[in-house]
Design an enzyme around this catalytic site. Structure first.
Site, PDB file in Angstrom:
ATOM      1  N   PHE A 197       0.846  -1.199   0.000  1.00 41.15           N
ATOM      2  CA  PHE A 197       0.000   0.000   0.000  1.00 41.15           C
ATOM      3  C   PHE A 197       0.883   1.251   0.000  1.00 41.15           C
ATOM      4  CE2 PHE A 197      -3.717   2.440   1.896  1.00 41.15           C
ATOM      5  CZ  PHE A 197      -4.540   2.224   0.808  1.00 41.15           C
ATOM      6  N   GLY A 198       1.691   1.352  -1.066  1.00 39.64           N
ATOM      7  CA  GLY A 198       2.550   2.521  -1.229  1.00 39.64           C
ATOM      8  C   GLY A 198       1.918   3.472  -2.235  1.00 39.64           C
ATOM      9  N   ILE A 235       1.685   3.456  -5.629  1.00 43.19           N
ATOM     10  CA  ILE A 235       0.824   2.905  -6.687  1.00 43.19           C
ATOM     11  C   ILE A 235      -0.361   2.169  -6.069  1.00 43.19           C
ATOM     12  CG2 ILE A 235       0.749   1.350  -8.688  1.00 43.19           C
ATOM     13  CD1 ILE A 235       3.780   2.046  -9.087  1.00 43.19           C
ATOM     14  N   ARG A 269       2.676  -2.247   7.177  1.00 38.68           N
ATOM     15  CA  ARG A 269       3.571  -2.667   8.268  1.00 38.68           C
ATOM     16  C   ARG A 269       3.680  -1.600   9.334  1.00 38.68           C
ATOM     17  NH1 ARG A 269       8.739  -4.942   5.021  1.00 38.68           N
ATOM     18  NH2 ARG A 269       8.709  -2.872   4.096  1.00 38.68           N
ATOM     19  N   SER A 270       3.751  -0.339   8.885  1.00 36.50           N
ATOM     20  CA  SER A 270       3.885   0.753   9.851  1.00 36.50           C
ATOM     21  C   SER A 270       2.485   1.127  10.330  1.00 36.50           C
ATOM     22  CB  SER A 270       4.567   1.950   9.203  1.00 36.50           C
ATOM     23  OG  SER A 270       5.073   1.606   7.960  1.00 36.50           O
ATOM     24  N   ALA A 274       3.647  -5.127 -10.577  1.00 35.40           N
ATOM     25  CA  ALA A 274       4.844  -4.763  -9.790  1.00 35.40           C
ATOM     26  C   ALA A 274       6.090  -5.424 -10.380  1.00 35.40           C
ATOM     27  CB  ALA A 274       4.643  -5.106  -8.331  1.00 35.40           C
ATOM     28  N   ARG A 275       6.314  -6.687 -10.073  1.00 33.92           N
ATOM     29  CA  ARG A 275       7.432  -7.424 -10.663  1.00 33.92           C
ATOM     30  C   ARG A 275       7.039  -8.890 -10.781  1.00 33.92           C
ATOM     31  NH1 ARG A 275       9.073  -3.338 -12.162  1.00 33.92           N
ATOM     32  NH2 ARG A 275      11.047  -2.287 -11.753  1.00 33.92           N
ATOM     33  N   GLU A 328      11.407 -11.784 -17.872  1.00 34.17           N
ATOM     34  CA  GLU A 328      11.022 -10.973 -19.025  1.00 34.17           C
ATOM     35  C   GLU A 328      12.256 -10.352 -19.688  1.00 34.17           C
ATOM     36  OE1 GLU A 328       8.475  -8.186 -16.714  1.00 34.17           O
ATOM     37  OE2 GLU A 328       9.865  -6.608 -17.344  1.00 34.17           O
ATOM     38  N   HIS A 341       4.946  -5.122 -20.025  1.00 32.63           N
ATOM     39  CA  HIS A 341       5.537  -4.163 -19.069  1.00 32.63           C
ATOM     40  C   HIS A 341       5.349  -2.708 -19.526  1.00 32.63           C
ATOM     41  CE1 HIS A 341       8.784  -3.975 -15.723  1.00 32.63           C
ATOM     42  NE2 HIS A 341       7.997  -2.902 -15.683  1.00 32.63           N
ATOM     43  N   ILE A 342       4.065  -2.316 -19.636  1.00 33.49           N
ATOM     44  CA  ILE A 342       3.766  -0.950 -20.120  1.00 33.49           C
ATOM     45  C   ILE A 342       3.201  -0.057 -19.019  1.00 33.49           C
ATOM     46  CG2 ILE A 342       3.414  -1.619 -22.540  1.00 33.49           C
ATOM     47  CD1 ILE A 342       0.318  -1.329 -21.929  1.00 33.49           C
TER      48      ILE A 342
HETATM   49  P1  NAP Z   1       6.288   2.192  -2.927  1.00 35.36           P
HETATM   50  O1  NAP Z   1       5.605   3.510  -2.815  1.00 35.36           O
HETATM   51  O2  NAP Z   1       7.614   2.017  -2.258  1.00 35.36           O
HETATM   52  O3  NAP Z   1       5.265   1.071  -2.412  1.00 35.36           O
HETATM   53  C1  NAP Z   1       5.635  -0.201  -2.021  1.00 35.36           C
HETATM   54  C2  NAP Z   1       4.863  -0.523  -0.758  1.00 35.36           C
HETATM   55  O4  NAP Z   1       5.061  -1.897  -0.449  1.00 35.36           O
HETATM   56  C3  NAP Z   1       5.301   0.307   0.445  1.00 35.36           C
HETATM   57  O5  NAP Z   1       4.172   0.859   1.050  1.00 35.36           O
HETATM   58  C4  NAP Z   1       5.947  -0.735   1.356  1.00 35.36           C
HETATM   59  O6  NAP Z   1       5.725  -0.510   2.721  1.00 35.36           O
HETATM   60  C5  NAP Z   1       5.177  -1.978   0.959  1.00 35.36           C
HETATM   61  N1  NAP Z   1       5.880  -3.186   1.348  1.00 35.36           N
HETATM   62  C6  NAP Z   1       7.116  -3.591   1.021  1.00 35.36           C
HETATM   63  N2  NAP Z   1       7.385  -4.784   1.578  1.00 35.36           N
HETATM   64  C7  NAP Z   1       6.290  -5.129   2.290  1.00 35.36           C
HETATM   65  C8  NAP Z   1       5.955  -6.245   3.090  1.00 35.36           C
HETATM   66  N3  NAP Z   1       6.800  -7.268   3.271  1.00 35.36           N
HETATM   67  N4  NAP Z   1       4.748  -6.271   3.689  1.00 35.36           N
HETATM   68  C9  NAP Z   1       3.877  -5.252   3.512  1.00 35.36           C
HETATM   69  N5  NAP Z   1       4.129  -4.163   2.761  1.00 35.36           N
HETATM   70  C10 NAP Z   1       5.328  -4.112   2.163  1.00 35.36           C
HETATM   71  O7  NAP Z   1       6.520   1.825  -4.439  1.00 35.36           O
HETATM   72  P2  NAP Z   1       5.598   2.189  -5.691  1.00 35.36           P
HETATM   73  O8  NAP Z   1       6.058   3.455  -6.299  1.00 35.36           O
HETATM   74  O9  NAP Z   1       4.161   2.049  -5.294  1.00 35.36           O
HETATM   75  O10 NAP Z   1       6.025   1.003  -6.698  1.00 35.36           O
HETATM   76  C11 NAP Z   1       5.823  -0.344  -6.340  1.00 35.36           C
HETATM   77  C12 NAP Z   1       6.488  -1.275  -7.324  1.00 35.36           C
HETATM   78  O11 NAP Z   1       5.785  -1.243  -8.554  1.00 35.36           O
HETATM   79  C13 NAP Z   1       7.923  -0.892  -7.709  1.00 35.36           C
HETATM   80  O12 NAP Z   1       8.859  -1.393  -6.771  1.00 35.36           O
HETATM   81  C14 NAP Z   1       8.084  -1.501  -9.071  1.00 35.36           C
HETATM   82  O13 NAP Z   1       8.658  -2.779  -8.949  1.00 35.36           O
HETATM   83  C15 NAP Z   1       6.667  -1.618  -9.591  1.00 35.36           C
HETATM   84  N6  NAP Z   1       6.378  -0.764 -10.758  1.00 35.36           N
HETATM   85  C16 NAP Z   1       6.060  -1.341 -11.937  1.00 35.36           C
HETATM   86  C17 NAP Z   1       5.728  -0.548 -13.012  1.00 35.36           C
HETATM   87  C18 NAP Z   1       5.356  -1.147 -14.331  1.00 35.36           C
HETATM   88  O14 NAP Z   1       5.675  -0.571 -15.357  1.00 35.36           O
HETATM   89  N7  NAP Z   1       4.657  -2.261 -14.368  1.00 35.36           N
HETATM   90  C19 NAP Z   1       5.755   0.840 -12.904  1.00 35.36           C
HETATM   91  C20 NAP Z   1       6.094   1.384 -11.687  1.00 35.36           C
HETATM   92  C21 NAP Z   1       6.399   0.563 -10.610  1.00 35.36           C
HETATM   93  P3  NAP Z   1       6.852   0.013   3.709  1.00 35.36           P
HETATM   94  O15 NAP Z   1       6.749   1.497   3.615  1.00 35.36           O
HETATM   95  O16 NAP Z   1       6.446  -0.564   5.013  1.00 35.36           O
HETATM   96  O17 NAP Z   1       8.170  -0.510   3.198  1.00 35.36           O
HETATM   97  C1  GLV Z   2       8.872  -0.003 -13.873  1.00 32.40           C
HETATM   98  O1  GLV Z   2       8.655  -1.156 -13.795  1.00 32.40           O
HETATM   99  C2  GLV Z   2       9.454   0.782 -12.825  1.00 32.40           C
HETATM  100  O2  GLV Z   2       9.858   0.207 -11.802  1.00 32.40           O
HETATM  101  O3  GLV Z   2       9.540   1.997 -13.010  1.00 32.40           O
END
Ligand code: NAP
Ligand code: GLV
Length: 326
Positions: free
Chosen positions: A160-161, A163, A183-184, A242-243, A272, A290-291
């Site tokens: 729940f970050g 995205i 978690r927090s 995500a991944r 991929e 992956h778009i």
């Molecule tokens: P983010 O803001 O860091 O969100 C990730 C969330 O996951 C944080 O709230 C984090 O909480 C939580 N988390 C991590 N480990 C956890 C666990 N074990 N248990 C519970 N919560 C946990 O990142 P974001 O910007 O949303 O991006 C997320 C991911 O999306 C990226 O890392 C990337 O791999 C992927 N992504 C993919 C694309 C695509 O093109 N498909 C584009 C953008 C991003 P904490 O604060 O507690 O660590």
């Molecule tokens: C895409 O997957 C990104 O992490 O920005």
């Protein structure tokens, strides 16, 4: 009179082509060399000599061996992504190399693609397209291409970050309840359709759809395995922007084949850009290459975010998106 000395321009190497506005902005303060989409480590290393910064993408594996072989001139790595699981941050840190990424500016675009997957998987978008385009559509039928209801259902968000929250906001318009886990300690301001669970597993158990937004790490690798897939309600739908490595793909394929889950919508894959033949052949998938962040606006904003940080780094100003602080 002595000629005025020019400020030293950082030498920046980029492994992939970038939007024109980004190239132009780099040109304002740096000498930029852009490679033609090079993911091969040896080829990148061969071009790194004489450069101060490396702009890479998630196609570039920044492994300990790669980092060890970077020339001493490289002081900054800038990844054209928010995710940095392709980068060994400890290795960079040990060599005193800073890492910057592109958070925030791709959040909304990626949340939109999450909904494209959710809708496409639930409503059998791929099968419907194929039927129509292959001339197999012979008219409306009461039992044709029946998918899953979305409105009023429960969406589980894992991670729940930035995205995850943007995806949850969109769920209101679909009359969906949201389950998530943080978690927090929870802050104020959760929307009234968002309910916190006591664990990620509880989110899985209570949801009709689950959507993964966790970063990939040693802790989350293959998190959605056969045991956790078994916690899902029969007929649930799995979405992943995500991944790929967050999911045990073999377990997912088995769950799709057996009908234990109704469908999967995936933008990311293990290994991929190669996508497993078994996954391609599995029923009820809606797959994208992956778009997530692939809009003109988001990709330009990602590049400009790197421009700002690379410029700030060499000018000695604070960085906005610093991941590694040696
Ligand atoms: P983010 O803001 O860091 O969100 C990730 C969330 O996951 C944080 O709230 C984090 O909480 C939580 N988390 C991590 N480990 C956890 C666990 N074990 N248990 C519970 N919560 C946990 O990142 P974001 O910007 O949303 O991006 C997320 C991911 O999306 C990226 O890392 C990337 O791999 C992927 N992504 C993919 C694309 C695509 O093109 N498909 C584009 C953008 C991003 P904490 O604060 O507690 O660590
Ligand atoms: C895409 O997957 C990104 O992490 O920005």
């Amino acid at each position: 009179m002595m000629p005025k000395s020019q400020p030293v321009r950082p030498q920046v190497l980029a492994t992939y082509a970038m939007p024109q506005a980004v190239v132009e902005q780099f040109g304002q303060f740096a000498d930029l060399t852009v490679l033609d989409g090079v993911s091969d480590q040896e080829q990148v290393l061969a071009r790194c000599a004489g450069h101060d910064a490396l702009v890479c993408t998630l196609m570039n594996r920044i492994t300990p061996d790669f980092v060890a072989r970077l020339p001493a001139s490289i002081r900054l790595v800038a990844t054209y992504s928010v995710g940095f699981d392709h980068v060994d941050v400890a290795a960079l840190k040990a060599r005193g190399i800073v890492l910057v990424n592109t958070p925030d500016v791709l959040t909304q675009a990626t949340a939109d693609v999450t909904w494209l997957l959710l809708l496409g998987a639930a409503r059998r978008g791929w099968e419907a397209q194929a039927m129509l385009r292959q001339g197999q559509w012979h008219g409306w039928e009461p039992t044709q291409l029946l998918g899953a209801d979305i409105y009023g259902k429960t969406l589980g968000i894992l991670g729940f970050g930035r995205i995850g929250r943007a995806v949850a906001e969109r769920a209101r318009g679909f009359g969906m309840q949201v389950r998530t886990y943080v978690r927090s300690p929870a802050g104020n301001g959760l929307a009234d359709n968002v309910h916190l669970c006591g664990s990620l597993e509880e989110v899985v158990q209570e949801s009709d759809f689950i959507s993964l937004h966790l970063p990939l790490s040693t802790e989350t690798h293959a998190w959605l395995n056969a045991d956790r897939l078994a916690l899902l309600k029969p007929g649930a739908i799995v979405i992943n922007t995500a991944r790929g490595g967050l999911i045990d793909e073999t377990a997912l394929i088995n769950a799709l084949r057996s009908g234990r889950i109704a469908a999967a919508g995936l933008d990311v894959f293990v290994g991929e850009p190669k996508v497993s033949e078994e996954l391609l052949a599995a029923p009820n998938t809606y797959l994208l290459p992956h778009i997530g962040s692939a809009t003109t606006g988001a990709r330009e904003a990602m590049g400009l975010s790197l421009v700002r940080d690379v410029d700030a780094f060499f000018a000695g100003r604070p960085l906005a998106s610093r991941v590694v602080i040696p």
